[in-house]
Each structure stands twice: as C-alpha cells, then as structure tokens.
Design an enzyme around this catalytic site. Structure first.
Site, short mmCIF file in Angstrom:
data_model
loop_
_atom_site.label_atom_id
_atom_site.label_comp_id
_atom_site.label_asym_id
_atom_site.label_seq_id
_atom_site.Cartn_x
_atom_site.Cartn_y
_atom_site.Cartn_z
N ALA A 164 -9.29 5.63 3.64
CA ALA A 164 -9.24 6.77 4.77
C ALA A 164 -10.53 7.47 4.74
CB ALA A 164 -8.14 7.49 4.50
N GLY A 165 -11.13 7.96 5.77
CA GLY A 165 -11.96 8.88 6.09
C GLY A 165 -13.33 8.44 6.56
N ASN A 184 -9.37 1.92 9.19
CA ASN A 184 -8.45 1.64 10.47
C ASN A 184 -9.03 2.37 11.85
OD1 ASN A 184 -5.05 1.12 11.47
ND2 ASN A 184 -6.72 1.13 12.71
N THR A 185 -9.12 3.54 11.70
CA THR A 185 -9.42 4.43 12.85
C THR A 185 -10.80 4.10 13.19
OG1 THR A 185 -7.68 5.99 12.25
CG2 THR A 185 -9.24 6.71 13.92
N GLY A 190 -8.36 9.33 9.50
CA GLY A 190 -8.54 9.28 10.72
C GLY A 190 -9.63 10.43 10.96
N LYS A 217 0.90 -1.13 -0.07
CA LYS A 217 0.09 0.03 0.03
C LYS A 217 0.88 1.15 0.10
CE LYS A 217 -2.98 2.72 2.47
NZ LYS A 217 -3.79 3.00 4.25
#
Lengths: 279, 72
Positions: free
Chosen positions: A207-208, A229-230, A181, A120
């Site tokens: 992301a986001g 992830n977050t 995040g 990645k």
C-alpha cells in the site's frame, strides 16, 4: 536469519556473497514459492481485459483478490478467476473487515473458495485512513495461524508490531508505505530499515506506492517484495504502468543486491588525478 | 410452491423462500451459482464442497454464498 546490513569489512564479503545468492532466488512465503517480487491487486480496473493485460505486463505470479457476496440477481456475470493469467497464486484478502470475527469469517470462506491456505490479513481500524488495527490484526493472525493458514498481515510500518507478528509465526509482514491508494510513496524509510534489520520473514511493502520510483525505493531498502493495486489500475495507461512497476521492482532489487556506494557530502573524482597535462 | 413445501431462509442477507428438502448443492443449482471460487457458509459454519450434497437447507437458515472479485 538473513543479514540485511551491508558489511563493509573484507571478511564479511564471503558471507555476504552467500547471502546474496540465496536472496537472488524466488520469494519464499511459508511453503509458497513466488517468482516475481511484484505482487499485484485485481481491483479498480475498468474491465477484465485491461486487468489481464496489466497482470501480464507486470510479470506478477501472485495476485490479491477480495471476497464478496455473489450478486444473485446478476445473471451471467463474468468470473474474475477466468480472467487471471495461468499460473497465478491467489492471495485472498480480508479487506473491508473492521473486527476479528469478520476477518476470520472471510479468511475461512476464502480458503474454501480458493482451495489454498494463503490470506492477506487486513483488520482495518479507521475508514478515512484505512490504517490497520494492529492489535486486532495480531489476535486474528494468532487464530488463523493455529488453523493452518499462511498469514500475510497488513500492518503499519511499526517495527514493534512487525516483530510481534513474526514472533507469533506470521509467514511475512506487510507494512504500509503510506495509506492505501494514497500514492504517497515510502513515507518512513527509516522505520522500514529497522523492520528489515530485525526481519526473519519476508517484508512486503503493501500500500501507498504511487509511481515506479516509489517501488524502486522500497526494493533498494531491501524489502523482499512490493504489493500494489491502485498505482497500476488507476494509472492513465495501466498496462504501461504495470511494465514500469515490473522494471522498477527488478531495478530496485538488483541495486539492493549490488550494494550501493555510500553517500558522501563532497566529490570524489571518477577520472585519475595523475597524468593530467600541465600538472 | 405452497407454504407447506417451502421454507424461508436468509441468503446473502435477503429473505427468500426455497423448496423444502433442498441440500446446498440443490440450492446452488437453483440459484444458478456456478464457476470456480465459490464458498458457502451455513449458519456461520463453512460448508466444504464435499458436503454440498449432504448439508440440508432448513427453515431459518442463514446462508452466505461468496466468490472472488477484484481487490488489492
């Protein structure tokens, strides 16, 4: 090339049915077969048991990992890899790299450590936004592709850079939904639609994402997968959120493949007009 | 270990003194680095696992030893 548009003509239905069938299967990234369209990160968990439980609840079979120097003063530290559920495909990232050289070094180390060719690719352009430096990402991707890597580049939701990345041979493109995040969700669905329309490789929103509906929105637009992830690791109950994300990604995918009804300004009755009493 | 039979190297950005004549395999064992998912870079070149026994650790070497941690 896959068709992303929703053909309205009857003649197109046959073709669409065939396309849907091929889209019903697993996600193909280069030579890699990914069963789950939810890809999860391994960062920010309070502890490994929670991380493992969340991964299991997510149903993911591809996980991102970061590459860092081993802390030689810490003895007997637990190895992340021992806490991953069986059968996971590792997707090492180049997170934290701000130039081509660092990204290449990390990617090469990751390939050696993971005994795999997936990367990645992240070349970050700014500490505050963590937005990618698309220009440097393109250059780094070109080099890694020549070295035989399967490259999944993190990029902005810019149709031009996504097209350039796929043209040089990247095996997927990973436009952001919003800053890493941030939990802001899909900020620019219209750009994603353009990216999807022109895509010849999987489009993975990276992301986001903040909550389940964000993931569903991305999948309903026709994205091939969502990476997060977050949103899971930072949730009050990560394991429960992992399950929510799994359901959302599946729901969004099913809705996309079903072909949603068009939006209209005025009502259309669901019950028949004829046979009403007093009419 | 005396000055004659040791060499100064840099490992993960820190200066260290290690015995002379080590190979990468010996260095990892000295540092108690084990487990899956480890990679080694010597002077900016990857050392493949198959070359651990044949790659020497020499004075002035800059060595990076990495593994995987949680990330997104």
């Amino acid at each position: 090339m896959r068709s992303r548009s929703s053909p309205s003509s009857v003649e197109a239905e046959d073709k669409m049915e065939k396309t849907k069938q091929s889209q019903d299967g697993p996600l193909l990234v280069g030579e890699h077969v990914i069963e789950s369209r939810l890809i999860v990160g391994t960062g920010k968990y309070e502890n490994y048991p929670t991380m493992k439980a969340a991964m299991e609840a997510s149903g993911a079979d591809m996980v991102t990992v970061a590459v860092r120097r081993i802390d030689l003063s810490a003895k007997g530290e637990e190895n992340l890899l021992n806490w991953l559920p069986d059968g996971m495909t590792l997707l090492p990232n180049t997170a934290g790299c701000y130039n081509i050289e660092d990204a290449l070094r990390v990617a090469r180390l990751a390939r050696e450590a993971a005994i795999g060719d997936l990367v990645k690719l992240e070349v970050i352009g700014d500490e505050k936004t963590l937005f990618p430096d698309n220009h440097q990402t393109l250059k780094a991707a070109e080099i890694l592709l020549k070295e035989g890597f399967t490259v999944l580049p993190y990029c902005t939701d810019d149709p031009i850079v996504c097209r350039q990345l796929q043209e040089i041979g990247c095996h997927a493109v990973m436009p952001l939904a919003a800053p890493i995040g941030s939990g802001l969700g899909v900020r620019n669905p219209y750009n994603l639609r353009i990216i999807l329309e022109q895509a010849t490789v999987p489009v993975i929103v990276d992301a986001g994402v903040g909550t389940a509906s964000d993931a569903a929105v991305a999948m309903e637009l026709g994205c091939d997968a969502v990476l997060m992830n977050t949103a899971i690791a930072g949730a009050g109950e990560p394991v429960r959120m992992a399950r929510a994300m799994r359901l959302a990604v599946e729901a969004g995918r099913e809705a996309y493949l079903s072909g949603r009804i068009p939006m209209k300004l005025y009502a259309t009755a669901s019950s028949p007009i004829s046979g009403r009493i007093g009419a | 270990m005396t000055a004659e039979d040791s060499v100064r190297v840099k490992i993960n950005g820190k200066d260290r003194t290690v015995p002379e004549g080590l190979h990468v395999a010996g260095l990892l064992s000295l540092l108690q680095v084990t487990g899956p998912g480890v990679a080694v870079e010597r002077n900016r070149s990857i050392v493949p696992k198959t070359n651990y026994e044949s790659t020497p650790v020499e004075a002035g070497d800059e060595i990076e030893i990495v593994s995987f941690i949680g990330g997104g």
